[in-house]
Write an enzyme that holds these catalytic residues in place. Structure first.
Site, PDB file in Angstrom:
ATOM      1  CG  ASP A   7      -5.188   4.361   2.068  1.00 49.22           C
ATOM      2  OD1 ASP A   7      -4.907   3.147   2.159  1.00 49.22           O
ATOM      3  OD2 ASP A   7      -6.070   4.801   1.300  1.00 49.22           O
ATOM      4  CB  SER A   8      -3.479   0.414   6.259  1.00 50.79           C
ATOM      5  OG  SER A   8      -2.090   0.512   6.024  1.00 50.79           O
ATOM      6  CG  ASP A  25      -1.886   3.655  -0.300  1.00 47.35           C
ATOM      7  OD1 ASP A  25      -1.779   3.244  -1.475  1.00 47.35           O
ATOM      8  OD2 ASP A  25      -2.263   2.936   0.644  1.00 47.35           O
ATOM      9  CE  LYS A  58      -1.053   0.456  -2.067  1.00 49.57           C
ATOM     10  NZ  LYS A  58      -2.514   0.628  -1.954  1.00 49.57           N
ATOM     11  CD  GLU A  86      -7.695   1.533  -2.472  1.00 47.81           C
ATOM     12  OE1 GLU A  86      -8.938   1.527  -2.629  1.00 47.81           O
ATOM     13  OE2 GLU A  86      -7.154   1.476  -1.358  1.00 47.81           O
ATOM     14  CD  GLU A 107      -6.329  -5.318   0.595  1.00 46.01           C
ATOM     15  OE1 GLU A 107      -5.870  -4.286   0.067  1.00 46.01           O
ATOM     16  OE2 GLU A 107      -6.754  -5.369   1.761  1.00 46.01           O
TER      17      GLU A 107
HETATM   18  O1  KIV Z   1      -2.976   0.813   2.825  1.00 50.77           O
HETATM   19  C1  KIV Z   1      -2.342  -0.252   2.850  1.00 50.77           C
HETATM   20  O2  KIV Z   1      -1.662  -0.604   3.825  1.00 50.77           O
HETATM   21  C2  KIV Z   1      -2.413  -1.106   1.669  1.00 50.77           C
HETATM   22  C3  KIV Z   1      -1.932  -2.519   1.823  1.00 50.77           C
HETATM   23  C4  KIV Z   1      -2.912  -3.296   2.608  1.00 50.77           C
HETATM   24  C5  KIV Z   1      -1.633  -3.140   0.521  1.00 50.77           C
HETATM   25  O3  KIV Z   1      -2.877  -0.693   0.663  1.00 50.77           O
END
Ligand code: KIV
Length: 257
Positions: free
Chosen positions: A46-47, A85, A115, A117, A184
């Protein structure tokens, strides 16, 4: 074609201490390049919200954003394991909400894993998803979706209390059935202890060299970011090269060349 990466590849790599390479990607073109370069796992992080959609944080990213970009990655994917994510607000409310979001993402994109958090607080959710056949990757330490709570994107685990709670988080995620866990921006020795203690793959980003795998954001590794985080080493300078190339072309256009 590279050999297909599966959940079994991750488990074997941990046992054989074979480092795996994870990289973020958000579209079909970059997925093809990543696979040609031999990347094992593509994370549609989600970056996306910060590097491609122009937001200051990952919080505004929606399920639809993630589905759009993960679907593009999946149209190009040949061998990599693809992780999507779960965006903020789409899984924290209950384990049932997390299941519904994950099922939708898996069905609509065809990706391999999701994924999320969080550590101890998300362990019950991770167990619920895993027991229902979903491949889950955890993420502890600096968790960008909690930026409003912490007030910054600074490294975590530098106080004794935070160090211990990140350790507990990682163990809880592994025990709950996650297949891998992103660590992280935590101290190197904490990442090393976690890596030694758990039997799933640790994926480091700013967490030292002892992790089982490393992940970087596409823009950081290629030198495309305006501000590269201190732990990320750019292996190219594409931002400068792209600017120069476009300026040269613009100059040609303006001079009738
Ligand atoms: O959203 C993302 O790109 C991430 C990475 C920085 C691990 O969670």
């Amino acid at each position: 074609m590279n050999k297909k990466v599966t959940a079994a590849t991750l488990i074997a790599a941990k046992q054989q201490q074979q480092p795996l390479v994870w990289l973020t990607a958000y579209d079909a073109g970059s997925t093809r390049i990543a696979e040609q370069a031999g990347v094992d796992v593509i994370l549609v992080g989600d970056s996306l919200g910060m590097v491609n959609l122009g937001y200051d944080t990952t919080i505004p990213v929606t399920i639809e954003d993630m589905i759009l970009h993960t679907s593009a990655v999946m149209r190009a994917r040949q061998s990599a394991w693809v992780v999507c994510d779960l965006p903020f607000g789409a899984y924290q409310q209950s384990k049932e909400q997390a299941f519904a979001t994950s099922a939708r993402i898996l069905q609509e994109t065809g990706c391999d894993a999701v994924k999320l958090e969080g550590g101890v607080a998300m362990a019950e959710t991770i167990q619920f998803l895993s027991e229902r056949g979903i491949a889950v990757v955890g993420h502890v330490g600096l968790t960008p979706q909690s930026v409003k709570r912490f007030g910054n994107f600074k490294p975590r685990g530098n106080s004794h209390e935070e160090y211990q709670s990140i350790y507990d988080d990682a163990l809880a995620v592994a025990k709950a059935g996650a297949l891998a866990i992103v660590l992280e921006c935590i101290p190197d020795d904490l990442a090393a202890q976690i890596t030694q203690q758990i039997n799933i793959s640790t994926v480091g980003i700013g967490a030292g060299l002892t992790c089982d795998a490393q992940v970087l954001v596409w823009h950081d590794v290629l030198g495309l970011s305006e501000h590269t985080p201190p732990f990320a080493k750019p292996y190219a300078n594409l931002r400068e090269q792209a600017t120069e190339a476009i300026a040269t072309w613009a100059n040609d256009v303006r001079n009738h060349r």
